[in-house]
Design an enzyme around this catalytic site. Structure first.
Site, PDB file in Angstrom:
ATOM      1  N   HIS B 215      31.982 -46.611  43.002  1.00  0.00           N
ATOM      2  CA  HIS B 215      32.909 -46.793  41.884  1.00  0.00           C
ATOM      3  C   HIS B 215      32.283 -47.495  40.696  1.00  0.00           C
ATOM      4  O   HIS B 215      32.851 -47.465  39.608  1.00  0.00           O
ATOM      5  CB  HIS B 215      34.157 -47.549  42.350  1.00  0.00           C
ATOM      6  N   SER B 219      31.029 -40.899  40.282  1.00  0.00           N
ATOM      7  CA  SER B 219      30.349 -39.795  40.954  1.00  0.00           C
ATOM      8  C   SER B 219      29.283 -39.173  40.071  1.00  0.00           C
ATOM      9  O   SER B 219      29.453 -39.072  38.856  1.00  0.00           O
ATOM     10  CB  SER B 219      31.349 -38.709  41.334  1.00  0.00           C
ATOM     11  N   LYS B 242      41.923 -30.792  45.992  1.00  0.00           N
ATOM     12  CA  LYS B 242      40.749 -30.012  46.383  1.00  0.00           C
ATOM     13  C   LYS B 242      40.198 -30.465  47.736  1.00  0.00           C
ATOM     14  O   LYS B 242      39.825 -29.642  48.580  1.00  0.00           O
ATOM     15  CB  LYS B 242      39.676 -30.155  45.302  1.00  0.00           C
ATOM     16  N   ASP B 243      40.190 -31.778  47.961  1.00  0.00           N
ATOM     17  CA  ASP B 243      39.691 -32.295  49.240  1.00  0.00           C
ATOM     18  C   ASP B 243      40.594 -31.860  50.394  1.00  0.00           C
ATOM     19  O   ASP B 243      40.113 -31.543  51.484  1.00  0.00           O
ATOM     20  CB  ASP B 243      39.605 -33.831  49.201  1.00  0.00           C
ATOM     21  N   GLU B 286      20.571 -34.669  71.890  1.00  0.00           N
ATOM     22  CA  GLU B 286      21.590 -33.916  71.174  1.00  0.00           C
ATOM     23  C   GLU B 286      20.981 -33.288  69.930  1.00  0.00           C
ATOM     24  O   GLU B 286      20.005 -33.806  69.372  1.00  0.00           O
ATOM     25  CB  GLU B 286      22.732 -34.853  70.781  1.00  0.00           C
TER      26      GLU B 286
END
Ligand code: HEM
Ligand code: FES
Lengths: 183, 406
Positions: B215, B219, B242-243, B286
């Site tokens: 923040h 972004s 959108k998310d 894994e």
């Protein structure tokens, strides 16, 4: 006026006293914290009951020449191999070979016929193959670790592959002719 | 009715004045948080990662209600979860596949950052926090995988803890400390369970710092240029919508695997109870660790192998100083872009090598791949920062749209 000057001098003195108190408080706090961290970390080390299980006894009477048995000591496999004369001879001959972790065969077996080793690869802890007749023994006729390809000779010494050290010889003693205690 | 509503509003305001949680959320992920208007779908993976973290914690807590951390009981308690506990199979499959999907999401999230230069100034600390989260995830997933106490659990734990024995001098003492005994055993399982329960909450804390650091500059975006206020839109409702759409698509894939291929990414050997006396012929970690396992085995020396393996992740911390090219986004760096895709392909190849026996072709390829991995970071990136001419950058996010002729 005179009073103020006096107060100033006292304040200046007070500063150093405060600094001293501040720094010693921080120091005591840091030492105290460190003293508390160790008991916590040490609580993660092997506990008394784990340490108490630290010996195993077994008989070597029934092991035919050329074969071996695997016994459990401290949760790990211990290899006991009854070596043939040819294997002992090879191990002695290789005392002078180019060894990564040099050690003579005489130092690795109290009685040359019985080789007693911790069956844990010194690379990352897998159990090397070679105790069962069906298993590969590697290029040097001892053991072969399949995990990342380490080869051990007839004395359990590392000869090829990523492992840095020989298979470890555990502390052991012959209680009588046919009984051994490890640990 | 309207008085009723305003009373509610008043109560809310009364509460806000005392604990401004609504305003905090609104500034964090709401209408008061402006985000660049050109974010593409690769920017969905941050919120997906958060979703997976929450999913892992919730399913994990319910698993823990039926799990028993003891060597004689652990395997059977997991089988009981699968067979007898109501919906236990669902909770466990969501958790075990959830770990895989968490890593898929985080890997995409990381490569998004690598492509668009999100690690560059002023986002270095944000990037560091991301690497810390990644390391904590690896530790958490490793210890979780030990809990069902199958053959792969046991031997994976043995091999990985033994990595520390490579440390000169104190290595063996550290390994004994980690085990609480002389081999991986009950004390090891107990502490792994305690830490497996704890670390996800530590991750939550670091995620907080990660988002806090996000923040400060805001972004990054696909163009990699600083976004002017006029080129930003509020996070709520635009990016929340959108998310959530992206989450819907993601859930379809995640649950398709949970329902129809729940063991696809797992090793069948872990359905065999742990046996400390028999090493499986082929130990594989894994899938999400495979590239690093390949690097470990590519190097024939024990200590150097371990150093290279840890180094391959730790090098990410200094990435902002290895790639000093002023242009962030690969869209404007034609040469960097090519090497980005080669790096990605190299990582996938290393992953393939990690699943093979370390001999013959896979061993040769892991050596080439390991070399390239470090060559990319240590030689190529500094060199490109020096010599690469970027394509012209747009003056703003809107400029190419408003005046395309320029
Ligand atoms: C970062 C988040 C987490 C990750 C990546 C993670 C990963 C894993 C993995 C890979 C397994 C092995 C799955 C299997 O093969 O069965 C596992 C098992 C387990 N986890 Fe987690 N986990 C996370 C969070 C949690 C939390 C917060 C708890 C408890 C509060 C928890 C409790 C358990 C339990 C009880 C098991 C053993 C049961 C089982 O094996 O299915 N996990 N975890
Ligand atoms: S554990 Fe034996 S070679 Fe790696």
């Amino acid at each position: 006026m005179a009073n103020t000057a006096h107060a100033h001098a006292a304040a200046a003195q007070g500063e150093t006293r405060r600094d001293f108190l501040l720094h010693s408080t921080i120091a005591v706090g840091a030492v105290g914290t460190a003293m508390m961290v160790w008991p916590l970390i040490h609580s993660m080390n092997p506990a008394a009951d784990t340490l108490a299980l630290a010996t195993s006894e077994f008989s070597i009477a029934g092991i035919a020449e050329g074969s071996g048995i695997t016994v459990v000591w401290r949760g790990k496999p211990v290899f006991v191999r009854h070596r043939t004369a040819a294997e002992i001879e090879q191990a002695k001959k290789d005392d002078t070979a180019d060894l990564r972790d040099p050690m003579t065969d005489a130092k690795r077996a109290q009685k040359p016929e019985y080789l007693i080793l911790v069956g844990v690869c010194t690379h990352l802890g897998c159990i090397p193959l070679g105790m069962k007749p069906s298993e590969p023994r590697g290029e040097y006729g001892g053991w072969f670790c399949p995990c990342h390809g380490s080869h051990y000779d007839t004395s359990g010494r590392i000869r090829k592959g990523p492992a840095p050290l020989n298979l470890a010889v555990p502390p052991y003693q012959y209680i009588n002719d046919t009984t051994v205690r490890v640990g | 009715m309207s008085t009723e509503k305003s009373r509610l509003m008043k109560a809310w305001e009364w509460h806000e004045q005392r604990l401004p949680i609504g305003s905090f959320l609104d500034h964090s992920l709401g209408s008061k948080y402006p985000a660049p208007k050109n974010l593409n779908y690769w920017w969905n993976f941050g919120s997906l990662a958060l979703f997976m973290l929450v999913t892992m914690i919730i399913t994990g807590v319910f698993l823990a209600m039926n799990y028993t951390a003891h060597v004689t009981l652990a395997f059977n308690s997991v089988e009981r979860i699968m067979r007898d506990v109501n919906n236990g199979w669902l909770i466990r499959y969501m958790h075990s596949n959830g770990a895989s999907f968490f890593f898929i999401v985080v890997y995409i999230h990381i490569f998004r950052g690598l492509y668009y230069g999100s690690y560059k100034p002023p986002r270095e600390v944000l990037w560091w926090m991301g690497v810390v989260i990644y390391l904590l995830m690896m530790a958490t997933a490793f210890m979780g995988y030990v809990l069902p106490w199958g053959q792969m659990s046991f031997w994976g734990a043995t091999v990985i803890t033994n990595l520390f024995s490579a440390i000169p001098g104190v290595g063996d003492a550290i390994v004994t400390l980690l085990w609480g005994g002389f081999s991986v055993d009950n004390p090891t399982l107990n502490r792994f369970f305690a830490l497996h329960y704890l670390l996800p909450f530590v991750i939550v804390g670091v995620v907080f710092i990660h988002i806090w650091a996000l923040h400060v500059p805001g972004s990054n975006n696909p163009l990699g240029i600083d976004a002017a206020p006029a080129d930003k839109i509020p996070f709520f409702p635009y990016y929340v919508a959108k998310d959530v759409f992206g989450l819907g698509v993601f859930l379809m894939v995640y649950f398709a695997v949970v329902f129809w291929a729940p063991n696809m990414m797992g090793d069948p050997l872990n359905y065999v109870p742990a046996n400390p006396m028999v090493t499986p012929p082929h130990i594989v970690p894994e899938w999400y660790y495979l590239p690093f396992y390949a690097i470990l085995r590519a190097i024939p020396d024990k200590l150097l192998g371990v150093v290279a393996m840890f180094g391959s992740i730790l090098i990410l911390f200094v990435l902002p100083w290895l790639d000093r090219h002023p242009v962030r986004s690969a869209s404007f760096r034609p040469i960097f872009r090519i090497f980005f895709w080669i790096f990605l392909a190299n990582g996938l190849m290393l992953g393939w090598c990690g699943a093979q026996l370390a001999e013959g072709l896979p061993l040769i390829l892991s050596r080439i791949g390991t070399f390239w991995y470090f060559f990319h970071f240590i030689v190529l990136l500094p060199l490109l920062s020096w010599i690469e001419t970027p394509k012209p950058l747009p003056a703003s996010i809107s400029q190419p749209v408003l005046s395309p002729a320029e």
